[in-house]
Design a protein around this motif. Structure first.
Motif, short mmCIF file in Angstrom:
data_model
loop_
_atom_site.label_atom_id
_atom_site.label_comp_id
_atom_site.label_asym_id
_atom_site.label_seq_id
_atom_site.Cartn_x
_atom_site.Cartn_y
_atom_site.Cartn_z
N PHE A 328 82.02 21.27 -10.46
CA PHE A 328 80.81 22.06 -10.72
C PHE A 328 80.07 22.18 -9.40
CE2 PHE A 328 76.41 22.69 -11.98
CZ PHE A 328 76.51 23.57 -13.05
N THR A 329 79.91 23.41 -8.92
CA THR A 329 79.49 23.65 -7.55
C THR A 329 78.09 24.23 -7.48
OG1 THR A 329 81.80 24.02 -6.95
CG2 THR A 329 80.13 24.71 -5.36
N VAL A 330 77.20 23.54 -6.76
CA VAL A 330 75.81 23.94 -6.63
C VAL A 330 75.52 24.24 -5.16
CG1 VAL A 330 73.40 23.27 -7.02
CG2 VAL A 330 75.20 22.42 -8.55
N GLY A 331 75.03 25.44 -4.90
CA GLY A 331 74.66 25.81 -3.54
C GLY A 331 73.16 25.83 -3.35
N PHE A 332 72.75 25.95 -2.10
CA PHE A 332 71.34 26.09 -1.75
C PHE A 332 71.17 27.35 -0.92
CE2 PHE A 332 70.65 22.03 -3.45
CZ PHE A 332 69.30 21.73 -3.41
N ALA A 333 70.05 28.03 -1.11
CA ALA A 333 69.74 29.22 -0.32
C ALA A 333 68.32 29.08 0.21
CB ALA A 333 69.87 30.48 -1.17
N ALA A 334 68.19 28.91 1.51
CA ALA A 334 66.88 28.85 2.16
C ALA A 334 66.65 30.19 2.84
CB ALA A 334 66.85 27.71 3.18
N GLU A 335 65.68 30.95 2.36
CA GLU A 335 65.47 32.32 2.83
C GLU A 335 64.03 32.54 3.26
OE1 GLU A 335 67.99 34.19 3.19
OE2 GLU A 335 69.50 33.31 1.86
N ALA A 343 69.72 34.95 -3.04
CA ALA A 343 70.27 33.80 -3.78
C ALA A 343 71.25 34.25 -4.85
CB ALA A 343 69.13 32.99 -4.40
N ARG A 344 70.88 35.27 -5.61
CA ARG A 344 71.79 35.76 -6.65
C ARG A 344 73.05 36.36 -6.05
NH1 ARG A 344 71.59 35.36 -11.60
NH2 ARG A 344 69.73 34.86 -12.82
N GLY A 345 72.92 37.00 -4.88
CA GLY A 345 74.10 37.53 -4.21
C GLY A 345 75.04 36.41 -3.77
N LYS A 346 74.49 35.34 -3.25
CA LYS A 346 75.29 34.19 -2.82
C LYS A 346 75.96 33.52 -4.02
CE LYS A 346 74.80 30.06 0.14
NZ LYS A 346 73.83 29.27 0.95
N MET A 354 75.86 27.32 -9.80
CA MET A 354 74.40 27.28 -9.76
C MET A 354 73.96 27.38 -8.32
SD MET A 354 71.94 24.15 -11.09
CE MET A 354 72.34 24.40 -12.81
N ILE A 355 72.76 27.93 -8.11
CA ILE A 355 72.20 27.95 -6.76
C ILE A 355 70.72 27.64 -6.82
CG2 ILE A 355 71.66 30.44 -6.71
CD1 ILE A 355 72.75 30.30 -3.73
N VAL A 356 70.25 26.83 -5.86
CA VAL A 356 68.85 26.44 -5.75
C VAL A 356 68.27 27.20 -4.56
CG1 VAL A 356 67.22 24.53 -5.45
CG2 VAL A 356 69.40 24.15 -6.65
N ALA A 357 67.23 27.98 -4.80
CA ALA A 357 66.69 28.85 -3.75
C ALA A 357 65.25 28.49 -3.44
CB ALA A 357 66.77 30.31 -4.19
N VAL A 375 65.90 28.17 -9.50
CA VAL A 375 67.31 27.87 -9.72
C VAL A 375 67.93 28.99 -10.55
CG1 VAL A 375 68.95 26.15 -10.55
CG2 VAL A 375 66.72 25.42 -9.72
N TYR A 376 69.11 29.44 -10.14
CA TYR A 376 69.80 30.52 -10.83
C TYR A 376 71.20 30.08 -11.21
CZ TYR A 376 66.06 33.13 -8.49
OH TYR A 376 64.85 33.56 -8.04
N TRP A 377 71.65 30.54 -12.36
CA TRP A 377 73.06 30.45 -12.75
C TRP A 377 73.43 31.77 -13.40
CZ3 TRP A 377 69.06 27.53 -14.54
CH2 TRP A 377 68.73 27.61 -15.90
N ARG A 378 74.66 31.90 -13.84
CA ARG A 378 75.17 33.21 -14.24
C ARG A 378 74.29 33.91 -15.26
NH1 ARG A 378 78.62 35.12 -18.10
NH2 ARG A 378 79.03 33.02 -18.88
N ASP A 379 73.85 33.18 -16.28
CA ASP A 379 73.09 33.82 -17.34
C ASP A 379 71.72 33.17 -17.56
OD1 ASP A 379 74.09 31.46 -18.24
OD2 ASP A 379 74.95 32.22 -20.11
N GLY A 380 71.16 32.61 -16.49
CA GLY A 380 69.86 32.00 -16.66
C GLY A 380 69.19 31.66 -15.35
#
Length: 423
Positions: A328-335, A343-346, A354-357, A375-380
């Motif tokens: 289960f892979t969680v990324g981070f996006a610092a923008e 973040a959603r593009g990444k 999941m990605i934490v932005a 925090v974003y995931w595919r449907d939430g």
């Protein structure tokens, strides 16, 4: 608006050095502050400093003849709108729980009808002890409010829960009504074991891409968020491997720590330890580019201009997400802008779970003790307001555990075969 009278009790722990700052923060919010010190507190902070910032003589002696001639402790007990004890040591919590009135501060807590708020501060092992937690439960049942403690670096060199909350946070909760009466705080050992039996890998900190033996390309990441996540995952029962770039933070005592410097080293260390990992959290700020060539000797200042050729550094996050049996892979996006879009593009392009932005800049993100993230995931998605990174980490780990379990449940469900019934 009536001035709030805050009686600030300072007990004898190393965190007492923060007391003058706490007085200043309370007065900024319109409070009138009377400091009462225990004898041990004077070993860590002076009455002179506290009197200077509060504008009132510090009280410390129950047997002060001048003050007690007019029953001074009763006068103080009636004067206070709130009694705040910060730091509240294990010893003071014990006295408060047993109703001891051995000194001025504990006597005031008994003699006042004002609400009592405590900000505990002690070593992580002391905080987790059954005796301290039992005292906290007793005090909470009597309406005592707790602020903290936080998890982080401690004066003893260890890291974990027990650190006194920061003065700004304490003042905000006391004066702005942020905190509601709460049950006794939960020691790390008693936290819900949401990741019990799971193996978690977390990358943290910056990377350094060498130009020569003296110079390198790096970024402003402090590693605070990644290290807080590592501690939160440990508190949730996980086995944690922490792949860390160069930081100035003591690592969690129970984590397996692998120190790296460059993006290539981080890539190699990650894939060396990725087997059997259930959850991968890429909180490190990894360099996107590195110098094409690294000089073996210091580059001398000989020309007016110098040009560096840069090439792409390996993308550890994308490589883990592409594994055949990827965790289960969680990324981070610092923008700095368009945080949601990037973040959603990444999330989509790297096929993350999941990605934490978060937004970064001169006044937020890197180097700060607090943060606000989406925090974003595919449907939430879910938004978290500004909070200390140590607190935010526990919230994020809880969400990651929830989404991990949701994915696992979906993958293990099987469709029942259709049943036909013949007449």
């Amino acid at each position: 608006m009536k001035t709030r009278n805050i009686l600030l009790g300072v007990s004898g722990g190393i965190a007492a050095y923060k007391a003058p700052e706490l007085v200043r923060r309370l007065r900024e919010r319109g409070a009138d502050v009377q400091v009462v010190m225990t004898r041990s507190a004077a070993e860590f902070v002076t009455e002179t400093a506290l009197q200077a910032v509060s504008g009132r003589p510090v009280r410390s002696n129950l047997w002060d003849r001048d003050a007690e001639a007019a029953m001074g402790h009763i006068e103080l007990a009636r004067w206070a709108d709130t009694i705040l004890v910060a730091p509240a040591t294990a010893e003071f919590l014990s006295r408060l729980a047993t109703g001891s009135g051995a000194d001025l501060l504990s006597t005031l807590c008994l003699a006042s009808e004002a609400p009592v708020v405590v900000a505990p501060a002690m070593n992580r092992v002391m905080w987790a002890s059954a005796a301290v937690q039992a005292n906290c439960e007793v005090l909470a049942s009597r309406g005592v409010r707790f602020i903290g403690p936080d998890s982080g670096d401690q004066a003893c060199g260890e890291q974990g829960p027990g650190r006194m909350s920061e003065p700004e946070a304490i003042a905000a909760e006391v004066m702005d009504g942020v905190a509601a009466p709460a049950a006794a705080p939960v020691a790390a050992a008693a936290r819900p074991q949401l990741l019990a039996g799971k193996k978690v890998m977390i990358t943290a900190g910056p990377t350094r891409e060498a130009i020569d033996p003296v110079r390198y390309i790096t970024n402003r990441s402090s590693g605070k968020m990644g290290y807080a996540l590592a501690q939160a995952a440990l508190d949730a029962g996980a086995e944690v491997t922490l792949i860390s770039g160069p930081v100035n933070i003591a690592p969690p005592a129970s984590a397996v720590v692998v120190a790296v410097e460059s993006a290539q080293q981080l890539f190699a260390a990650t894939h060396e330890h990725i087997d059997d990992i259930d959850i991968f959290i890429a909180a490190a700020a990894v360099s996107d580019y590195r110098p094409d060539k690294t000089s073996a000797h210091k580059i001398k200042k000989s020309q007016a201009e110098m040009h560096l050729d840069l090439v792409r550094a390996p993308d550890t996050l994308a490589s883990v997400a592409r594994l055949e049996n990827a965790p289960f892979t969680v990324g981070f996006a610092a923008e700095t802008d368009r945080v949601r879009d990037y973040a959603r593009g990444k999330l989509q392009n790297k096929k993350l779970d999941m990605i934490v932005a978060n937004k970064v800049g001169a006044d937020c993100g890197f180097d700060y003790d607090d943060n606000t993230v989406d925090v974003y995931w595919r449907d939430g998605e879910k938004a978290y307001p500004k909070a200390l990174k140590t607190e935010l980490a526990h919230e994020l780990i809880a969400l990651i555990a929830e989404r991990y379990n949701a994915r696992y449940s979906a993958e293990t469900q099987t469709e029942l075969p259709a049943i036909s019934v013949r007449d």
